[in-house]
Structures are given as structure tokens and as C-alpha cells.
Design a protein around this motif. Structure first.
Motif, PDB file in Angstrom:
ATOM      1  N   ILE A  97      48.234 -51.215 -67.993  1.00 28.42           N
ATOM      2  CA  ILE A  97      48.983 -52.413 -68.371  1.00 28.42           C
ATOM      3  C   ILE A  97      49.935 -52.820 -67.266  1.00 28.42           C
ATOM      4  O   ILE A  97      50.024 -54.008 -66.889  1.00 28.42           O
ATOM      5  N   MET A 116      49.515 -45.994 -71.672  1.00 27.44           N
ATOM      6  CA  MET A 116      48.778 -47.126 -71.109  1.00 27.44           C
ATOM      7  C   MET A 116      49.726 -48.100 -70.414  1.00 27.44           C
ATOM      8  O   MET A 116      49.362 -48.736 -69.414  1.00 27.44           O
ATOM      9  N   ALA A 145      45.406 -45.352 -82.590  1.00 28.67           N
ATOM     10  CA  ALA A 145      45.315 -45.312 -81.135  1.00 28.67           C
ATOM     11  C   ALA A 145      46.493 -46.026 -80.487  1.00 28.67           C
ATOM     12  O   ALA A 145      47.044 -45.566 -79.472  1.00 28.67           O
ATOM     13  N   GLY A 146      46.909 -47.158 -81.059  1.00 26.28           N
ATOM     14  CA  GLY A 146      48.004 -47.921 -80.481  1.00 26.28           C
ATOM     15  C   GLY A 146      49.315 -47.161 -80.498  1.00 26.28           C
ATOM     16  O   GLY A 146      50.028 -47.089 -79.482  1.00 26.28           O
ATOM     17  N   LEU A 147      49.660 -46.582 -81.627  1.00 29.60           N
ATOM     18  CA  LEU A 147      50.904 -45.836 -81.731  1.00 29.60           C
ATOM     19  C   LEU A 147      50.903 -44.605 -80.837  1.00 29.60           C
ATOM     20  O   LEU A 147      51.949 -44.162 -80.354  1.00 29.60           O
ATOM     21  N   THR A 148      49.734 -44.043 -80.616  1.00 35.40           N
ATOM     22  CA  THR A 148      49.638 -42.805 -79.840  1.00 35.40           C
ATOM     23  C   THR A 148      49.655 -43.054 -78.341  1.00 35.40           C
ATOM     24  O   THR A 148      50.334 -42.352 -77.580  1.00 35.40           O
ATOM     25  N   PHE A 190      49.941 -46.262 -76.494  1.00 38.97           N
ATOM     26  CA  PHE A 190      50.495 -47.445 -75.829  1.00 38.97           C
ATOM     27  C   PHE A 190      51.499 -47.095 -74.726  1.00 38.97           C
ATOM     28  O   PHE A 190      51.453 -47.679 -73.643  1.00 38.97           O
ATOM     29  N   LEU A 246      40.140 -44.980 -78.475  1.00 39.87           N
ATOM     30  CA  LEU A 246      39.922 -45.266 -79.899  1.00 39.87           C
ATOM     31  C   LEU A 246      39.196 -44.124 -80.600  1.00 39.87           C
ATOM     32  O   LEU A 246      39.065 -44.120 -81.827  1.00 39.87           O
ATOM     33  N   LEU A 254      42.743 -48.903 -84.881  1.00 43.75           N
ATOM     34  CA  LEU A 254      43.574 -49.533 -83.848  1.00 43.75           C
ATOM     35  C   LEU A 254      45.021 -49.062 -83.940  1.00 43.75           C
ATOM     36  O   LEU A 254      45.677 -48.844 -82.919  1.00 43.75           O
ATOM     37  N   LEU A 255      45.514 -48.906 -85.160  1.00 43.88           N
ATOM     38  CA  LEU A 255      46.908 -48.491 -85.337  1.00 43.88           C
ATOM     39  C   LEU A 255      47.138 -47.075 -84.844  1.00 43.88           C
ATOM     40  O   LEU A 255      48.127 -46.804 -84.135  1.00 43.88           O
ATOM     41  N   TRP A 309      40.777 -47.704 -72.972  1.00 42.08           N
ATOM     42  CA  TRP A 309      41.149 -47.918 -74.367  1.00 42.08           C
ATOM     43  C   TRP A 309      39.951 -47.700 -75.289  1.00 42.08           C
ATOM     44  O   TRP A 309      40.105 -47.194 -76.398  1.00 42.08           O
ATOM     45  N   ASN A 310      38.776 -48.094 -74.828  1.00 40.17           N
ATOM     46  CA  ASN A 310      37.568 -47.913 -75.620  1.00 40.17           C
ATOM     47  C   ASN A 310      37.338 -46.442 -75.944  1.00 40.17           C
ATOM     48  O   ASN A 310      36.874 -46.099 -77.039  1.00 40.17           O
TER      49      ASN A 310
END
Length: 597
Positions: free
Chosen positions: A592, A587, A579-582, A584, A365, A576-577, A361-362
Motif C-alpha cells: 500500500i 500491507m 483478513a483485513g483486521l489481521t 492491513f 485471504l 474479508l473482515l 492479498w489474494n
């Protein structure tokens, strides 16, 4: 002293050194790129290369210079590898296979330093020094030059589209910044026992009487620039976990500082060059917040004792050096994935599902905390422009960035920049996991639906994330010597480096062609030697002649401020948004899901 206390002391030392060096090194780098004077050695290089150091380039010419230099670097490095067997000092090593030479040449030219080979067995000392180490310097200098070109685009008040001269920026970054810093770090490593030798190795007999050979070489000098330039490629298979390259806890913390120092201090350089150091401090605050959060997550995950082996060891110690323990290993892992370094002092494939997932995740980003040399700065500036655009529209304010309008063309270029890495990561991962021929290369994969197969997916997504972000670290369970992985990861590294650079320079060109707005502005103390001029509507603006290091700081209530806590929070949320939307969903299929089993 407990391991946690020792880790906190190392963390405090790292932060203290960065804090002490932040102002002097950041301002020094600003003077390097803004100076009108050339060193004697630089003038010699200009004459050899027939370079006009006072010649200016538009973004197109600057981009062509970057690409042309990189193409020549690739061809030369590829040739050195293929001809290795007939070159001097080869230690009887043959030429590198074509697909591996292709992958390696792209890797080092793009500042990725992904290694699909065992350095001791494949690369001669000559190839390491003349080929790979040279690219460690110049590929890092290219990233810094692109970041400075973007800053000049923001600073340009004439509207002439000029961004400076790539060749001057390349030479100055190498001669005045990377070489001196690498020399200092190499000397420190030598005092700690790092190897620096022109021999190729020595024979020895083990305790059970077996004849063995140990490789030696110019490890200290290579280790220094691979960290300073956020390169990451090692001269030994286990990289910075090897005692020949990283012998003591002190050398370990020095190398950790080395891989962070330039990206961190470039935020000060940015603030100094644009004449408002609050801008740089805000970017530094964003980087620090993300880096600290990631460090806490991985440290907690690796300090647990889930499973029989971990319970017996007291923590997740498999794959980590006893010399460093959990804290120093985690500190390094978060720093190397937060930059585009890729050097490791522990095996990331051995991290827990949560810890390893956080490292992926790092990188996802965008490696902006603090990012690679140059790449981290221009990456977070792209996100800052997007934040200004989105935030400005949300609150009904004009989207402007330091006096430059952010319109359709500017935001389109920024969007294209953001889309490159996700496209490469997701497409490469998807194709690889559906190809039946790749399943056998996932070292920890098992039958479908088992924890092993989930981790195998994590290994693949880590590989393409690392390649597309020009990082270079890996989950070592994945074997990447097949033609598919050599070629596809090479393409991911190539496009992941140069497409973003083209978009960054395009944005710089768009900004450089704009003149600053002329509406009423509140001007801070700008110095007695600034000229002022009147315009037709009676408002006062600062004229062109502004001292380099004391430019005006303009705060206009009609635009969204690009400094301070509020903007920093918006920038963190945007990063964060996006990367998260792209990422998740991807992951959720790997780290996860593995962490929840």
C-alpha cells in the motif's frame, strides 16, 4: 483483435470449460469417495500395504495416518536429494545441499513446491520424476482426503466419530482422479509442443558462436500434475513461462483451466455428498465473487502505464511473456495465488505495486478462491462454520451447520485454524526484517525510507505468505538461499500445512460425534426409500438409512440457512473482515505504501 478482446475471449473459454465440466467431474469425484467398490489395482495396493479398505478411522487415527505418511514422504524425498550424485541418471549433478534438501522436501510434501534452487542446475531427471513428481500426486491426494473427511464429519448421522479411511481416500484420489486428469492434460500439452523426453539435454551453438547446453526432460507430464494438483513446482527456472513447458497460448489456457478445475468442482462434490447441492453452489458463488474481483483489480493495475518503461511498452509488460500479454498473465497470476498452486507464467516481482499487492492479498485471504486441491474446500468450510456462529449469534438463532451444533469446542478449533497462517506470516516477516543479515537478500531494497526498501519488505511478506499458505510462488527479487530463509520458510511450510489439517480433522471428529438435532424440521422430497421414525416428543426425523446421493435437505427457521445469496454475502464479508483486521497494518507498510509513492 485487441489484447483486451483476446483476454476476454480467453476468460470466456476458461469459464465455459469449467461450467461444462463442473457437474460431471464434481459428481464423479463424489462417487469416487462414496463408492463401496474397489478397483483391481487398488485391491493390489491394499494387500501390499496390509490395509483393510472397510476399516473406519476416528479423527485421531486419521490424523496420525496423514502425519505418518507425510513424515515417511519427507524422509524418502530428502534421501533421494542427498544421494542424487550416486543415483543413476544424475547428469553429473551432485547431491543437494542439506539445507536446500530440507527445504525442498518439506516444500513438496506440503504441496507448496517452493523452489529455492534452479531446477536445471540442481535437480536430475530421476529426482524430478521419482521424488518430486510422486509428491505432486500424493500431497494433492492428501489435501483432497482431508476435505472429504471433513465432509464425512458433517454427514455422519450415527454419532460414532468415524471419518472413513485415510489410506483408501489417498489411493482413490490418486488412482481415480489425479492420474486420469493429468494424463489428459499431458497429452494436450504434447500436441502443443511441450517437451517430454528421457534425455537430460543437448548442446547447441548460439548465433555468436558460443557453445551452450539446453536442458530437456519429462516436462509435459510434470507440468500436467503440477497444475492439476495445485502444486506449482517447475522443472525449469522460469516455470510455466518457458516454451518447453508452456509453448502456445492454447497450452497456456489449458494449464490455467487445469489448476482451477479440481478445486472448483469439489464444491459440487461437497453439495452432492451432503445431499444439498445448494450448499456447493453457494460456496462456488463466494469463490467466484472473490476471484472475479481480484482479477479485475490486477487487470486494471497491470494495464496502466505508470513510469517511463511502462509508457513506452503501453502497459506493465516487464517480466511478462509477449506470447501471453497482460490478460493471460493476469488471469494466471490471480488463479495461481487464489489456489495454492504457485506456478507462474510471468514474474510477480515485476507487477505494479497495486497489482503485486493484490496478489499478496489474494493469498492472505486464505486461498479460498477457489483454494488448493482439497485445502480450498476445507478452508472455506471452516470460514462457513465461523460465519454460521457469528451470524447466528447476531440474529439470535442457534448456531448450527447442516444440523450439527456449533458450540465452544467447534468454534475454538475453527479459531485456531484461522490463527495459524497469520501467526506464521507476521512472525516470519517481522523477524526477517529486523535481522541485519537478511537485508542484503532483498534484491530490490535500498536505503531506509526509499521505495526500494518498501518493496524489499513486500518481497519478504510475499515469501512468508506464500510459504504459510502452501502456495510456492514468490517475488523473485528476494534471494532465499541463506540458511535462515531455507529453515524459517521450511518451518512455515510445515506448520502452515499440518497444523490446519489437524484442526480440520479435529472439527470433523467433533461433528462426527454429534447426532443430527431432533427438533421439528421441514424435510424436502427425500425419496420413497427413506425410513422415518417417531421420537418421544412426536416430531418426525429422517432415520439413518438415507441413500448416499439423495439425502434430506433440512430447512429450519430456527437456524441460519447455509445457502443462498444472504449467507454467501455474509461469508464473503467474514473472509474479508478476518483478513483485513489481521493484515492491513503489514500491507500498509509494504504494497500500500509503495503504491502511494
Amino acid at each position: 483483435m485487441s489484447e483486451t478482446s483476446a483476454g476476454l475471449l480467453q476468460l470466456a473459454l476458461l469459464i465455459a470449460v469449467l461450467a461444462v465440466l463442473y457437474v460431471p467431474l464434481g459428481d464423479y469425484m463424489a462417487r469416487v469417495y462414496d463408492s463401496g467398490r474397489d478397483l483391481r489395482v487398488e485391491r493390489i495396493l491394499y494387500r501390499i500395504g496390509r490395509i483393510d479398505p472397510r476399516g473406519q478411522q476416528t479423527w485421531v487415527r486419521y490424523a496420525l495416518a496423514v502425519l505418518g505418511f507425510s513424515v515417511m514422504s519427507f524422509l524418502i524425498l530428502y534421501a533421494i536429494q542427498r544421494l542424487q550424485g550416486v543415483l543413476p541418471w544424475s547428469d553429473d549433478k551432485p547431491g543437494v545441499d542439506p539445507s536446500m534438501a530440507f527445504n525442498t522436501a518439506i516444500s513438496f510434501v506440503t504441496n507448496t513446491n517452493w523452489q529455492s534452487y534452479s531446477p536445471e542446475a540442481v535437480m536430475s531427471n530421476l529426482t524430478q520424476m521419482v521424488g518430486l513428481t510422486v509428491q505432486n500426486f500424493v500431497s494433492a491426494a492428501v489435501g483432497m482426503a482431508v476435505a472429504v473427511a471433513l465432509i464425512r464429519g458433517i454427514m455422519n448421522r450415527k454419532g460414532d466419530g468415524e471419518l472413513g479411511n485415510f489410506w483408501v481416500d489417498l489411493i482413490r484420489g490418486t488412482v481415480r482422479i489425479l492420474l486420469p486428469l493429468s494424463f489428459i492434460v499431458a497429452v494436450i500439452l504434447l500436441t502443443q509442443g511441450a517437451i517430454q523426453s528421457f534425455r537430460t539435454g543437448f548442446d547447441f551453438v548460439t548465433l555468436d558462436g558460443e557453445q551452450m547446453r539446453s536442458m530437456v526432460g519429462p516436462f509435459a507430464s510434470q507440468e500436467a500434475i503440477k497444475e492439476i494438483g495445485t502444486n506449482g513446482g517447475g522443472t525449469l527456472s522460469i516455470n510455466s513461462a518457458h516454451p518447453f513447458s508452456n509453448p502456445t497460448p492454447l497450452s497456456n489456457i489449458v494449464e490455467n483451466i487445469a489448476l482451477l478445475i479440481v478445486p472448483v468442482c469439489l464444491t459440487r462434490t461437497y453439495g452432492t455428498l451432503v445431499g444439498d447441492r445448494r450448499q456447493g453452489l453457494t460456496l462456488l458463488g463466494v469463490m467466484t465473487a472473490i476471484w472475479t474481483a481480484m482479477l479485475a483489480i490486477v487487470w486494471i493495475a497491470e494495464s496502466g502505464a505508470a513510469g517511463t518503461a511502462s509508457s513506452a511498452a503501453g502497459a506493465m509488460m516487464e517480466g511478462k511473456e509477449q506470447r501471453f500479454g497482460i490478460p493471460a498473465s493476469v488471469l494466471w497470476a490471480v488463479s495461481t495465488t487464489g489456489t495454492s498452486t504457485g506456478a507462474v507464467n510471468s514474474m510477480h516481482d515485476s507487477y505494479s505495486a497495486a497489482g503485486g499487492g493484490a496478489l499478496i492479498w489474494n493469498m492472505l485471504l486464505g486461498e479460498v478462491a477457489p483454494g488448493g486441491v482439497g485445502a480450498g474446500l476445507y478452508g472455506i468450510l471452516i470460514m462457513a462454520v465461523i460465519t454460521v456462529f457469528v451470524g447466528g449469534l447476531l440474529v439470535g438463532r442457534s448456531p448450527e451447520f447442516l444440523g450439527k451444533k456449533i458450540g465452544q469446542n467447534e468454534i475454538t478449533v475453527c479459531a485456531l485454524y484461522v490463527l495459524v497462517m497469520p501467526a506464521l506470516v507476521l512472525a516470519g516477516t517481522a523477524i526477517s526484517v529486523i535481522l541485519g543479515s537478511t537485508t542484503g537478500f532483498q534484491g530490490n531494497s535500498g536505503d531506509a525510507g526509499t521505495p526500494g526498501s518498501i518493496h524489499g519488505f513486500s518481497e519478504v511478506i510475499y515469501a512468508y505468505t506464500s510459504a504459510a499458505n502452501n502456495n510456492g510462488s514468490a517475488f523473485g527479487g528476494l534471494t532465499v538461499t541463506s540458511d535462515w530463509f531455507q529453515t524459517s520458510l521450511g518451518i512455515a511450510m510445515l506448520l502452515g500445512r499440518f497444523l490446519p489439517i489437524i484442526f480440520v480433522l479435529s472439527l470433523a471428529g467433533l461433528l462426527a460425534r454429534q447426532k443430527p438435532r431432533t427438533r421439528q424440521a421441514a424435510v424436502d422430497d427425500v425419496g420413497a426409500d427413506e425410513d422415518r421414525q417417531r421420537v418421544s416428543d412426536g416430531t418426525t426425523v429422517v432415520a439413518e438409512r438415507i441413500p448416499t446421493l439423495s439425502r434430506a435437505r433440512v430447512d429450519d427457521p430456527s437456524t441460519l440457512p447455509t445457502h443462498g445469496l444472504l449467507f454467501g454475502a455474509l461469508l464473503v464479508g467474514t473472509i474479508l473482515l478476518v483478513a483485513g483486521l489481521t493484515f492491513f497494518p503489514a500491507m500498509a507498510l509494504g504494497p500500500i505504501a509503495e503504491a502511494m509513492l
